[in-house]
Motif scaffolding. Structure first.
Motif, PDB file in Angstrom:
ATOM      1  N   VAL A  77       1.274  -1.342   0.084  1.00  0.00           N
ATOM      2  CA  VAL A  77      -0.313   0.257  -0.459  1.00  0.00           C
ATOM      3  C   VAL A  77       0.685   1.264   0.275  1.00  0.00           C
ATOM      4  O   VAL A  77       1.315   1.525   0.785  1.00  0.00           O
ATOM      5  CB  VAL A  77      -0.969   0.283   1.334  1.00  0.00           C
ATOM      6  N   GLY A  78       0.534   1.979  -0.969  1.00  0.00           N
ATOM      7  CA  GLY A  78       2.192   3.262  -1.651  1.00  0.00           C
ATOM      8  C   GLY A  78       2.961   3.154  -1.352  1.00  0.00           C
ATOM      9  O   GLY A  78       3.720   2.703  -1.349  1.00  0.00           O
ATOM     10  N   PRO A  79       3.591   3.808  -1.654  1.00  0.00           N
ATOM     11  CA  PRO A  79       5.833   4.273  -2.102  1.00  0.00           C
ATOM     12  C   PRO A  79       6.079   4.075  -0.214  1.00  0.00           C
ATOM     13  O   PRO A  79       7.279   3.333  -0.678  1.00  0.00           O
ATOM     14  CB  PRO A  79       5.136   5.966  -2.155  1.00  0.00           C
ATOM     15  N   GLU A  80       5.355   4.434   0.079  1.00  0.00           N
ATOM     16  CA  GLU A  80       6.065   4.227   1.696  1.00  0.00           C
ATOM     17  C   GLU A  80       6.759   2.547   1.898  1.00  0.00           C
ATOM     18  O   GLU A  80       8.015   2.079   2.066  1.00  0.00           O
ATOM     19  CB  GLU A  80       5.393   5.361   2.508  1.00  0.00           C
ATOM     20  N   MET A  81       5.533   2.074   1.301  1.00  0.00           N
ATOM     21  CA  MET A  81       5.853   0.483   2.454  1.00  0.00           C
ATOM     22  C   MET A  81       6.006  -0.048   1.027  1.00  0.00           C
ATOM     23  O   MET A  81       7.001  -0.638   1.300  1.00  0.00           O
ATOM     24  CB  MET A  81       4.157  -0.271   1.860  1.00  0.00           C
ATOM     25  N   LYS A  82       6.637   0.619  -0.017  1.00  0.00           N
ATOM     26  CA  LYS A  82       7.156  -0.447  -0.678  1.00  0.00           C
ATOM     27  C   LYS A  82       8.462  -0.303  -0.278  1.00  0.00           C
ATOM     28  O   LYS A  82       9.662  -1.293  -0.384  1.00  0.00           O
ATOM     29  CB  LYS A  82       6.986   0.032  -2.074  1.00  0.00           C
ATOM     30  N   GLN A  83       9.287   1.201  -0.026  1.00  0.00           N
ATOM     31  CA  GLN A  83      10.075   1.724  -0.200  1.00  0.00           C
ATOM     32  C   GLN A  83      11.118   0.041   1.274  1.00  0.00           C
ATOM     33  O   GLN A  83      12.191   0.329   1.684  1.00  0.00           O
ATOM     34  CB  GLN A  83      10.727   3.115  -0.386  1.00  0.00           C
ATOM     35  N   ARG A  84       9.788   0.356   2.512  1.00  0.00           N
ATOM     36  CA  ARG A  84      10.235  -0.161   3.777  1.00  0.00           C
ATOM     37  C   ARG A  84      10.122  -1.752   3.241  1.00  0.00           C
ATOM     38  O   ARG A  84      11.534  -1.987   4.140  1.00  0.00           O
ATOM     39  CB  ARG A  84       8.921  -0.058   4.804  1.00  0.00           C
ATOM     40  N   LEU A  85       9.971  -2.064   2.310  1.00  0.00           N
ATOM     41  CA  LEU A  85      10.043  -3.539   2.007  1.00  0.00           C
ATOM     42  C   LEU A  85      10.652  -3.907   1.195  1.00  0.00           C
ATOM     43  O   LEU A  85      11.371  -4.860   2.054  1.00  0.00           O
ATOM     44  CB  LEU A  85       8.569  -4.524   1.368  1.00  0.00           C
ATOM     45  N   ILE A  86      11.235  -3.224   0.525  1.00  0.00           N
ATOM     46  CA  ILE A  86      12.721  -3.202   0.000  1.00  0.00           C
ATOM     47  C   ILE A  86      14.161  -3.102   1.061  1.00  0.00           C
ATOM     48  O   ILE A  86      15.017  -3.703   0.377  1.00  0.00           O
ATOM     49  CB  ILE A  86      12.629  -1.527  -1.235  1.00  0.00           C
ATOM     50  N   GLN A  87      13.790  -2.123   2.026  1.00  0.00           N
ATOM     51  CA  GLN A  87      14.899  -2.284   2.600  1.00  0.00           C
ATOM     52  C   GLN A  87      14.861  -3.318   3.560  1.00  0.00           C
ATOM     53  O   GLN A  87      16.165  -3.618   4.169  1.00  0.00           O
ATOM     54  CB  GLN A  87      14.840  -0.428   3.614  1.00  0.00           C
ATOM     55  N   VAL A  88      13.768  -3.338   4.690  1.00  0.00           N
ATOM     56  CA  VAL A  88      14.059  -4.618   5.192  1.00  0.00           C
ATOM     57  C   VAL A  88      13.707  -6.230   4.919  1.00  0.00           C
ATOM     58  O   VAL A  88      14.934  -6.784   5.342  1.00  0.00           O
ATOM     59  CB  VAL A  88      12.234  -4.603   5.957  1.00  0.00           C
ATOM     60  N   PHE A  89      14.160  -6.423   3.918  1.00  0.00           N
ATOM     61  CA  PHE A  89      14.148  -7.750   2.874  1.00  0.00           C
ATOM     62  C   PHE A  89      14.882  -7.084   1.957  1.00  0.00           C
ATOM     63  O   PHE A  89      14.395  -7.795   0.834  1.00  0.00           O
ATOM     64  CB  PHE A  89      12.498  -7.942   2.670  1.00  0.00           C
ATOM     65  N   SER A  90      16.184  -6.112   1.456  1.00  0.00           N
ATOM     66  CA  SER A  90      16.902  -7.048   0.848  1.00  0.00           C
ATOM     67  C   SER A  90      17.383  -7.998   0.795  1.00  0.00           C
ATOM     68  O   SER A  90      17.884  -7.961  -0.474  1.00  0.00           O
ATOM     69  CB  SER A  90      17.809  -5.519   1.616  1.00  0.00           C
ATOM     70  N   SER A  91      17.477  -8.788   1.582  1.00  0.00           N
ATOM     71  CA  SER A  91      17.986  -9.739   1.149  1.00  0.00           C
ATOM     72  C   SER A  91      17.462 -11.747  -0.031  1.00  0.00           C
ATOM     73  O   SER A  91      17.564 -11.920  -0.149  1.00  0.00           O
ATOM     74  CB  SER A  91      18.574 -11.249   2.870  1.00  0.00           C
ATOM     75  N   VAL A  92      15.725 -10.958  -0.077  1.00  0.00           N
ATOM     76  CA  VAL A  92      15.013 -11.249  -0.713  1.00  0.00           C
ATOM     77  C   VAL A  92      15.082 -11.813  -2.127  1.00  0.00           C
ATOM     78  O   VAL A  92      15.327 -10.536  -2.873  1.00  0.00           O
ATOM     79  CB  VAL A  92      13.436 -10.888  -0.496  1.00  0.00           C
ATOM     80  N   PRO A  93      15.669 -12.458  -2.949  1.00  0.00           N
ATOM     81  CA  PRO A  93      15.979 -12.556  -4.268  1.00  0.00           C
ATOM     82  C   PRO A  93      14.744 -12.313  -4.928  1.00  0.00           C
ATOM     83  O   PRO A  93      13.373 -12.592  -4.712  1.00  0.00           O
ATOM     84  CB  PRO A  93      17.015 -13.847  -4.873  1.00  0.00           C
TER      85      PRO A  93
END
Length: 522
Positions: free
Chosen positions: A171-187
């Motif tokens: 939901v929304g660009p902020e959550m997208k960036q949070r997911l990319i940051q927190v789960f950076s190890s997910v291929p």
């Protein structure tokens, strides 16, 4: 979403812990799955919808994992996830997986959707591996902020589920960036991300003219008949009898427990009396609706209230919700009204003692009081609190379900959501929007995206009055400055707010997009 899909003629299977499925008119069938493997049919009925929702409730034993703790619950099976042992986590996963796989195989399910980063994402992952059907995950803020970031076990479980999922919704660009940051190890994570709005039932939440407010509240009073009740006036008396400048932190904790009712998610015993003392058509009504925990920011709003009332004496704050902060805020209000500076200082230092948080979520209030002290204005502020913050200026109503809340939101002038941490997409903001109640929220996370979507069609500059600063040193002063202005301009924007809710956030369109996305995975 399930109701919206039923309206569109689809069949939806819902696996969850809803204890009263009979209250939802779109649920056609409901089953309970016992630990011994037996299945109990709760009901099978016709509904007014072309589609059908079939609910499945696994029995989970003595433990119900939750994200945020509520230590004021004296007897509860709700345990914070981070406190669970590995064995308890695995047992919970196995119980849910067993039921989910049985549902998939019996009803020929073709695609799964899991809410939150943990733990149902892991259940979906396991069922997908066993049955070869695809699944999507929609993470929300609470699981990430309260669990995944604090416990490497859950970060690992979530990451493994994300790596297997065919789609990750956000939901929304902020959550997208949070997911990319927190789960950076997910291929391959970025390639799986799909945007999807949260929404609101615009058939349920609707604006009303001001001259019909008293009539609408009468409808709410009628709907309250027979509804179970929780907190009593006696609880409030018990609390105030224990409060004094000499109270210790342990004594404060015990006083809060004594003032806390057994039943939480229900309205107060005297809610009718509280509603009837308001002149809904003449007063300026502020609404706070949400879980009463420190991170929702109610403390900052209470701290700003003396200054808001100084500018708008006819304002009244109505608080709806349950949680461990309820009694803390009642104690704060009592101390403010009495001019008890020493007691207020203790409360700010202690925070919310029945939550698993440090006093950090009260940083906004601490900053505000320190700023007043530096300027030599703290005594003046406490004088304003005694003058304007009478007991009846803040009404705690307890918890209201949507069937009751629908009558309250359109009777509000301004709804305030001063969250301390970013949220993916606060639904209460959209419910206020659909009701024509001018919403104000902390300008970050999903709240910022919602505010921006409204600001685009308001007259230039008017959207600024919806934004509360996310900087802790500015929050309380921001509220004191912006809420009175919002009370003055809110009425003229009611139809615009409603228009945004209908065009961008109605569940029907969002559910259609969601369904199309899920079916494309199958």
């Amino acid at each position: 979403m399930a109701q919206a899909l039923c309206r569109q003629g689809e069949t939806v299977h819902l696996i969850c812990q809803e204890d009263h499925p009979e209250r939802f008119d779109f649920i056609a069938e409901a089953y309970r799955y016992a630990a011994d493997g037996s299945v109990i049919s709760l009901f099978d009925r016709d509904t007014p919808y072309p589609g059908r929702c079939i609910l499945h409730q696994p029995e989970l034993g003595d433990i119900l994992p939750v994200y945020a703790a509520d230590r004021s619950l004296k007897k509860s099976r709700a345990i914070p996830m981070v406190e669970l042992s590995d064995e308890q986590i695995e047992e919970y996963l196995q119980l849910n997986t067993r039921v989910a796989q049985k549902v998939v195989e019996k009803f020929n399910i073709t695609v799964l959707h899991a809410n939150h980063a943990v733990l149902m994402s892991v259940v979906a992952e396991r069922v997908s591996k066993a049955t070869a059907i695809p699944f999507a995950i929609m993470p929300h803020g609470s699981a990430i902020e309260y669990v995944v970031k604090h416990d490497p076990r859950f970060l690992r479980l979530a990451s493994e589920a994300f790596a297997t999922a065919q789609a990750i919704l956000f939901v929304g660009p902020e959550m997208k960036q949070r997911l990319i940051q927190v789960f950076s190890s997910v291929p391959g994570l970025k390639g799986k991300l799909r945007g999807l709005n949260l929404g609101v039932d615009t058939d349920l939440f609707k604006p009303i003219p001001r001259h019909l407010r008293n009539e609408t509240i009468q409808s709410l009073l009628e709907k309250l008949t027979g509804v179970p009740r929780g907190k009593t006036p006696g609880h409030w008396v018990q609390l105030t009898e224990k409060l004094s400048a000499n109270i210790t932190e342990e004594e404060f904790k015990q006083a809060l427990l004594l003032a806390s009712p057994e039943m939480k998610m229900v309205p107060d015993e005297d809610i009718e009396e509280k509603l009837e003392q308001v002149d809904w058509e003449q007063e300026k009504i502020l609404l706070f609706v949400g879980r009463l925990i420190a991170n929702k920011g109610l403390a900052a709003l209470i701290a700003a209230l003396p200054l808001i009332l100084e500018q708008t004496p006819q304002a009244r704050l109505v608080v709806v919700g349950h949680g461990p902060l309820r009694e803390v805020m009642e104690a704060w209000l009592w101390a403010l009204g009495q001019g008890e500076q020493r007691l207020m200082e203790k409360f700010v230092r202690w925070g919310s003692p029945h939550e698993d948080t440090s006093p950090e979520p009260f940083q906004e209030v601490l900053n505000f009081f320190q700023s007043l002290e530096r300027r030599g204005e703290l005594g003046q502020y406490l004088g304003k609190a005694q003058k304007f913050l009478h007991a009846d200026r803040v009404l705690f109503l307890g918890y209201l379900k949507h069937a009751l809340l629908r009558y309250l939101f359109p009777c509000g002038d301004v709804a305030i959501f001063p969250s301390v941490i970013p949220e993916a997409g606060p639904l209460v903001f959209l419910e206020a929007l659909a009701s024509g109640c001018f919403p104000i929220g902390t300008y970050f996370g999903g709240m910022a995206a919602s505010i921006d979507s409204v600001s685009e069609i308001l007259p230039q500059g008017e959207g600024e009055w919806m934004k509360i600063s996310a900087q802790p040193e500015e929050t309380v002063a921001n509220l004191a400055h912006k809420v009175p202005v919002a009370l003055g301009i809110g009425d003229r924007h009611r139809q615009t707010l409603r228009q945004v809710a209908e065009e961008r956030y109605d569940w029907s369109g969002i559910a259609k997009n969601w369904s199309t996305l899920l079916h494309s995975l199958a």
